[in-house]
Design an enzyme around this catalytic site. Structure first.
Site, PDB file in Angstrom:
ATOM      1  N   HIS A 165      -1.443  -0.995   8.303  1.00 13.31           N
ATOM      2  CA  HIS A 165      -0.358  -1.151   9.286  1.00 13.31           C
ATOM      3  C   HIS A 165      -0.101   0.165  10.015  1.00 13.31           C
ATOM      4  O   HIS A 165       0.385   0.171  11.141  1.00 13.31           O
ATOM      5  CB  HIS A 165       0.914  -1.638   8.605  1.00 13.31           C
ATOM      6  CG  HIS A 165       0.872  -3.103   8.265  1.00 13.31           C
ATOM      7  ND1 HIS A 165       1.084  -4.083   9.204  1.00 13.31           N
ATOM      8  CD2 HIS A 165       0.599  -3.739   7.109  1.00 13.31           C
ATOM      9  CE1 HIS A 165       0.970  -5.269   8.625  1.00 13.31           C
ATOM     10  NE2 HIS A 165       0.667  -5.090   7.349  1.00 13.31           N
ATOM     11  N   ALA A 214       0.829  -1.205   0.000  1.00 12.09           N
ATOM     12  CA  ALA A 214       0.000   0.000   0.000  1.00 12.09           C
ATOM     13  C   ALA A 214       0.864   1.254   0.000  1.00 12.09           C
ATOM     14  O   ALA A 214       1.954   1.275   0.577  1.00 12.09           O
ATOM     15  CB  ALA A 214      -0.892  -0.012   1.231  1.00 12.09           C
ATOM     16  N   HIS A 274      -2.295 -11.403   6.349  1.00 15.69           N
ATOM     17  CA  HIS A 274      -2.614 -10.062   6.869  1.00 15.69           C
ATOM     18  C   HIS A 274      -3.952 -10.094   7.624  1.00 15.69           C
ATOM     19  O   HIS A 274      -5.004 -10.299   7.028  1.00 15.69           O
ATOM     20  CB  HIS A 274      -2.668  -9.062   5.717  1.00 15.69           C
ATOM     21  CG  HIS A 274      -2.957  -7.649   6.161  1.00 15.69           C
ATOM     22  ND1 HIS A 274      -2.010  -6.642   6.143  1.00 15.69           N
ATOM     23  CD2 HIS A 274      -4.089  -7.071   6.640  1.00 15.69           C
ATOM     24  CE1 HIS A 274      -2.553  -5.519   6.585  1.00 15.69           C
ATOM     25  NE2 HIS A 274      -3.820  -5.750   6.890  1.00 15.69           N
ATOM     26  N   GLU A 302      -4.037 -11.981   0.611  1.00 12.44           N
ATOM     27  CA  GLU A 302      -2.928 -12.037   1.574  1.00 12.44           C
ATOM     28  C   GLU A 302      -3.357 -12.854   2.781  1.00 12.44           C
ATOM     29  O   GLU A 302      -3.942 -12.317   3.723  1.00 12.44           O
ATOM     30  CB  GLU A 302      -2.528 -10.618   2.032  1.00 12.44           C
ATOM     31  CG  GLU A 302      -1.846  -9.791   0.969  1.00 12.44           C
ATOM     32  CD  GLU A 302      -1.211  -8.521   1.528  1.00 12.44           C
ATOM     33  OE1 GLU A 302      -1.374  -8.240   2.742  1.00 12.44           O
ATOM     34  OE2 GLU A 302      -0.553  -7.808   0.749  1.00 12.44           O
ATOM     35  N   SER A 318      -2.150   2.335   4.185  1.00  9.40           N
ATOM     36  CA  SER A 318      -1.867   1.023   4.774  1.00  9.40           C
ATOM     37  C   SER A 318      -2.493   0.886   6.155  1.00  9.40           C
ATOM     38  O   SER A 318      -2.352   1.756   7.006  1.00  9.40           O
ATOM     39  CB  SER A 318      -0.360   0.808   4.912  1.00  9.40           C
ATOM     40  OG  SER A 318      -0.117  -0.353   5.698  1.00  9.40           O
TER      41      SER A 318
HETATM   42 ZN   LIG Z   1       0.074  -6.636   6.101  1.00 11.00          ZN
END
Ligand SMILES: [Zn+2]
Length: 269
Positions: free
Chosen positions: A183, A176, A236, A233, A181
């Site tokens: 995160h 990203a 994630h 993913e 993101s």
């Molecule tokens: Zn991730």
């Protein structure tokens, strides 16, 4: 430095001091011995218990993950009325300006929002009870971290012969852009296998089946790329709270779809 054993002091006070030092040194040696034995025993105990060296947290750490408890940091509800655990960040919804996150560091060096800490720990404990051994490969990231990762991916594609533009487009499928993101929220973690006791698929399978019970969802599932903007993913995971995670597990909706469904039902009522 004075060596006590060849001390030539003859006065009583000097000798007393020497003896005292020697006693002290003996005491130190004994203590070191005890310490070594203790460390060894603790090591064996940890191995025997299968205690993770990656996500072991002690009981004194904050236990604020329950979604209904006031957070220790950050805000319970964002300016637009969104609950913190349902905050949407993707390529079309940027991280709010001045987003604040109260972090707790995990033993492996990664950090997460303090509010998801105990849920994450519970999930890891449950996984290990089932004989699956995960690690947090990535947690909270700053915008700079995110940019660095993106640059690394672009460089990798460039090295494979892609043009600048192609490399950027390819990298953007997996990484990203800063500000987009999850995160950066501190509410997402990339979870992988420890590579010793477990293989990746074991961790992913376990998470796929059980993570919702702890409030985590696989954020970018297969078949939802058009909606999430990110390829599948399986590592994630995003904390959304137990209630939302259960709903999403039952309905098969991704976060974008779930939030839209919530909005619709609110409009109808
Ligand atoms: Zn991730």
């Amino acid at each position: 430095m004075i060596n006590d054993d060849t001390d030539s002091h003859t006065d009583v006070r000097g000798r007393r001091r020497s003896r005292a030092r020697r006693r002290h040194r003996k005491g130190n040696a004994l203590f070191t011995c005890f310490l070594a034995v203790f460390v060894l025993l603790a090591g064996f105990w940890a191995l025997w218990k299968g205690t993770s060296l990656f996500l072991t947290m002690d009981a004194e750490e904050p236990s604020t993950a329950q979604e209904n408890r006031p957070p220790t940091g950050g805000k319970e509800v964002e300016a637009d009325g969104t609950r913190w655990n349902l905050l949407l960040v993707n390529r079309w919804n940027l991280l709010p300006d001045q987003y604040e996150v109260d972090l707790v560091e995990l033993p492996g060096g990664e950090s997460v929002d303090t509010r998801i800490y105990s849920a994450l720990q519970e999930m890891f404990d449950a996984m290990q009870t089932d004989g699956v051994y995960p690690v947090v490969a990535s947690g909270y990231r700053t915008a700079e971290d995110q940019q660095r990762i993106l640059d690394e991916w672009i460089a990798e594609y460039r090295a494979q012969g892609y043009s600048d533009q192609e490399a950027q487009a390819e990298a953007a499928v997996w990484v990203a852009l800063p500000g987009t993101s999850e995160h950066q929220l501190g509410l997402a973690v990339d979870i992988n296998a420890d590579g010793i006791h477990s293989a990746g698929y074991e961790v992913y399978d376990w998470l796929d089946e059980n993570s919702y019970q702890y409030g985590f969802i696989q954020r970018y599932p297969d078949g939802k790329t058009e909606i999430t903007g990110v390829g599948n993913e399986p590592w994630h995971y995003r904390y959304v709270g137990v209630e939302a995670a259960k709903d999403m597990k039952n309905t098969g909706l991704c976060l974008e779809e779930y939030l839209e469904a919530m909005e619709e039902s609110e409009r109808e009522t």
